[in-house]
Design a protein around this motif. Sequence first.
Motif, PDB file in Angstrom:
ATOM      1  N   MET A   1      -4.978  16.921  -2.133  1.00  0.00           N
ATOM      2  CA  MET A   1      -6.422  16.862  -2.179  1.00  0.00           C
ATOM      3  C   MET A   1      -6.937  18.271  -2.494  1.00  0.00           C
ATOM      4  O   MET A   1      -6.493  19.245  -1.907  1.00  0.00           O
ATOM      5  CB  MET A   1      -6.951  16.384  -0.829  1.00  0.00           C
ATOM      6  CG  MET A   1      -8.450  16.328  -0.756  1.00  0.00           C
ATOM      7  SD  MET A   1      -9.109  15.714   0.810  1.00  0.00           S
ATOM      8  CE  MET A   1      -8.328  14.149   0.988  1.00  0.00           C
ATOM      9  N   THR A   2      -7.861  18.346  -3.427  1.00  0.00           N
ATOM     10  CA  THR A   2      -8.427  19.651  -3.773  1.00  0.00           C
ATOM     11  C   THR A   2      -9.331  20.146  -2.652  1.00  0.00           C
ATOM     12  O   THR A   2      -9.849  19.366  -1.854  1.00  0.00           O
ATOM     13  CB  THR A   2      -9.244  19.565  -5.076  1.00  0.00           C
ATOM     14  OG1 THR A   2     -10.405  18.751  -4.833  1.00  0.00           O
ATOM     15  CG2 THR A   2      -8.436  18.994  -6.231  1.00  0.00           C
ATOM     16  N   ASP A   3      -9.520  21.455  -2.606  1.00  0.00           N
ATOM     17  CA  ASP A   3     -10.392  22.036  -1.573  1.00  0.00           C
ATOM     18  C   ASP A   3     -11.810  21.498  -1.686  1.00  0.00           C
ATOM     19  O   ASP A   3     -12.454  21.221  -0.676  1.00  0.00           O
ATOM     20  CB  ASP A   3     -10.410  23.561  -1.692  1.00  0.00           C
ATOM     21  CG  ASP A   3      -9.100  24.189  -1.250  1.00  0.00           C
ATOM     22  OD1 ASP A   3      -8.318  23.517  -0.550  1.00  0.00           O
ATOM     23  OD2 ASP A   3      -8.857  25.361  -1.605  1.00  0.00           O
ATOM     24  N   ARG A   4     -12.313  21.348  -2.915  1.00  0.00           N
ATOM     25  CA  ARG A   4     -13.683  20.868  -3.108  1.00  0.00           C
ATOM     26  C   ARG A   4     -13.822  19.418  -2.628  1.00  0.00           C
ATOM     27  O   ARG A   4     -14.783  19.074  -1.942  1.00  0.00           O
ATOM     28  CB  ARG A   4     -14.087  20.985  -4.573  1.00  0.00           C
ATOM     29  CG  ARG A   4     -15.537  20.612  -4.838  1.00  0.00           C
ATOM     30  CD  ARG A   4     -15.870  20.838  -6.329  1.00  0.00           C
ATOM     31  NE  ARG A   4     -17.262  20.761  -6.585  1.00  0.00           N
ATOM     32  CZ  ARG A   4     -18.118  21.783  -6.530  1.00  0.00           C
ATOM     33  NH1 ARG A   4     -17.697  22.974  -6.200  1.00  0.00           N
ATOM     34  NH2 ARG A   4     -19.399  21.610  -6.802  1.00  0.00           N
ATOM     35  N   ARG A   5     -12.853  18.598  -2.977  1.00  0.00           N
ATOM     36  CA  ARG A   5     -12.876  17.190  -2.551  1.00  0.00           C
ATOM     37  C   ARG A   5     -12.830  17.108  -1.025  1.00  0.00           C
ATOM     38  O   ARG A   5     -13.585  16.363  -0.409  1.00  0.00           O
ATOM     39  CB  ARG A   5     -11.692  16.457  -3.194  1.00  0.00           C
ATOM     40  CG  ARG A   5     -11.634  14.977  -2.882  1.00  0.00           C
ATOM     41  CD  ARG A   5     -10.446  14.352  -3.623  1.00  0.00           C
ATOM     42  NE  ARG A   5     -10.255  12.981  -3.271  1.00  0.00           N
ATOM     43  CZ  ARG A   5     -10.828  11.943  -3.869  1.00  0.00           C
ATOM     44  NH1 ARG A   5     -11.637  12.144  -4.884  1.00  0.00           N
ATOM     45  NH2 ARG A   5     -10.590  10.715  -3.469  1.00  0.00           N
ATOM     46  N   GLN A   6     -11.950  17.887  -0.405  1.00  0.00           N
ATOM     47  CA  GLN A   6     -11.842  17.900   1.046  1.00  0.00           C
ATOM     48  C   GLN A   6     -13.150  18.387   1.672  1.00  0.00           C
ATOM     49  O   GLN A   6     -13.615  17.820   2.664  1.00  0.00           O
ATOM     50  CB  GLN A   6     -10.687  18.796   1.470  1.00  0.00           C
ATOM     51  CG  GLN A   6     -10.472  18.840   2.959  1.00  0.00           C
ATOM     52  CD  GLN A   6      -9.249  19.658   3.328  1.00  0.00           C
ATOM     53  OE1 GLN A   6      -8.236  19.640   2.640  1.00  0.00           O
ATOM     54  NE2 GLN A   6      -9.352  20.395   4.413  1.00  0.00           N
ATOM     55  N   HIS A   7     -13.746  19.425   1.104  1.00  0.00           N
ATOM     56  CA  HIS A   7     -15.020  19.950   1.595  1.00  0.00           C
ATOM     57  C   HIS A   7     -16.105  18.871   1.545  1.00  0.00           C
ATOM     58  O   HIS A   7     -16.876  18.704   2.495  1.00  0.00           O
ATOM     59  CB  HIS A   7     -15.418  21.182   0.770  1.00  0.00           C
ATOM     60  CG  HIS A   7     -16.698  21.812   1.192  1.00  0.00           C
ATOM     61  ND1 HIS A   7     -16.856  22.462   2.401  1.00  0.00           N
ATOM     62  CD2 HIS A   7     -17.898  21.887   0.562  1.00  0.00           C
ATOM     63  CE1 HIS A   7     -18.094  22.910   2.497  1.00  0.00           C
ATOM     64  NE2 HIS A   7     -18.750  22.569   1.399  1.00  0.00           N
ATOM     65  N   LEU A   8     -16.148  18.128   0.459  1.00  0.00           N
ATOM     66  CA  LEU A   8     -17.134  17.047   0.322  1.00  0.00           C
ATOM     67  C   LEU A   8     -16.877  15.933   1.334  1.00  0.00           C
ATOM     68  O   LEU A   8     -17.817  15.414   1.953  1.00  0.00           O
ATOM     69  CB  LEU A   8     -17.124  16.487  -1.099  1.00  0.00           C
ATOM     70  CG  LEU A   8     -17.746  17.384  -2.162  1.00  0.00           C
ATOM     71  CD1 LEU A   8     -17.390  16.889  -3.562  1.00  0.00           C
ATOM     72  CD2 LEU A   8     -19.259  17.454  -1.978  1.00  0.00           C
ATOM     73  N   LEU A   9     -15.627  15.563   1.514  1.00  0.00           N
ATOM     74  CA  LEU A   9     -15.310  14.496   2.463  1.00  0.00           C
ATOM     75  C   LEU A   9     -15.593  14.922   3.904  1.00  0.00           C
ATOM     76  O   LEU A   9     -16.085  14.131   4.703  1.00  0.00           O
ATOM     77  CB  LEU A   9     -13.862  14.045   2.300  1.00  0.00           C
ATOM     78  CG  LEU A   9     -13.590  13.293   1.002  1.00  0.00           C
ATOM     79  CD1 LEU A   9     -12.091  13.034   0.831  1.00  0.00           C
ATOM     80  CD2 LEU A   9     -14.382  11.989   0.937  1.00  0.00           C
ATOM     81  N   ASP A  10     -15.321  16.171   4.229  1.00  0.00           N
ATOM     82  CA  ASP A  10     -15.651  16.663   5.568  1.00  0.00           C
ATOM     83  C   ASP A  10     -17.162  16.654   5.780  1.00  0.00           C
ATOM     84  O   ASP A  10     -17.646  16.314   6.864  1.00  0.00           O
ATOM     85  CB  ASP A  10     -15.069  18.055   5.793  1.00  0.00           C
ATOM     86  CG  ASP A  10     -13.545  18.036   5.935  1.00  0.00           C
ATOM     87  OD1 ASP A  10     -12.974  16.949   6.185  1.00  0.00           O
ATOM     88  OD2 ASP A  10     -12.931  19.106   5.800  1.00  0.00           O
TER      89      ASP A  10
END
Length: 189
Positions: A1-10
């Motif tokens: 998972m990319t950092d940006r995707r993880q940031h959005l999901l969090d």
Amino acid sequence: MTDRRQHLLDAAIRVLGTRGLRQLTHRAVDQEAGLPQGSTSNQFRTRDALLTGVLERLVEVETAAWDALAVDLVPADVAGFVTVLGRLLRQFTADRRDLVLARHSLFLEAAVRPELRPAITAGRQRLAGWGVPLMTGLGSTDPQAHFRVLLDLVEGLLVGQLAHPEPDFAPETALTALLTGLLTRPSDS
């Protein structure tokens, strides 16, 4: 998972866990994440894709918490397990309240949206991969069934504490009673 995707999901978990399912929009996630409008919709084209992503992230975060719990349980005994699990439940209902509320929102949504159920099932199977051997180590005669019952109690304790917070929340009493009952063989009496 990319950092940006993880940031959005969090960020989506925080929105869902603090504002509810109706408020979970692409725009709300963008704002919560502190990113430009359209960032969430670039990663998750539809609301269904966003919900599925959130559910997968919840499984990932909660599995990591349970895995960390397992590290504290070697060797496993009932008293040690109850102590560590009680600590985790207090953490989930205080510091990670948003996580638990988000998960429960998605569980309720899955009741009317069957397409969310496979991710929930996969999460429970991952958790069982950790919990069933633990129950075996504790002496369970039916570790799969006993672990499901334990998860049901955990869910009930979490819901109860979130819906009606008790300042002296002590899940250890219920956990000890359940495990003692499950692990006592008829020949032990």
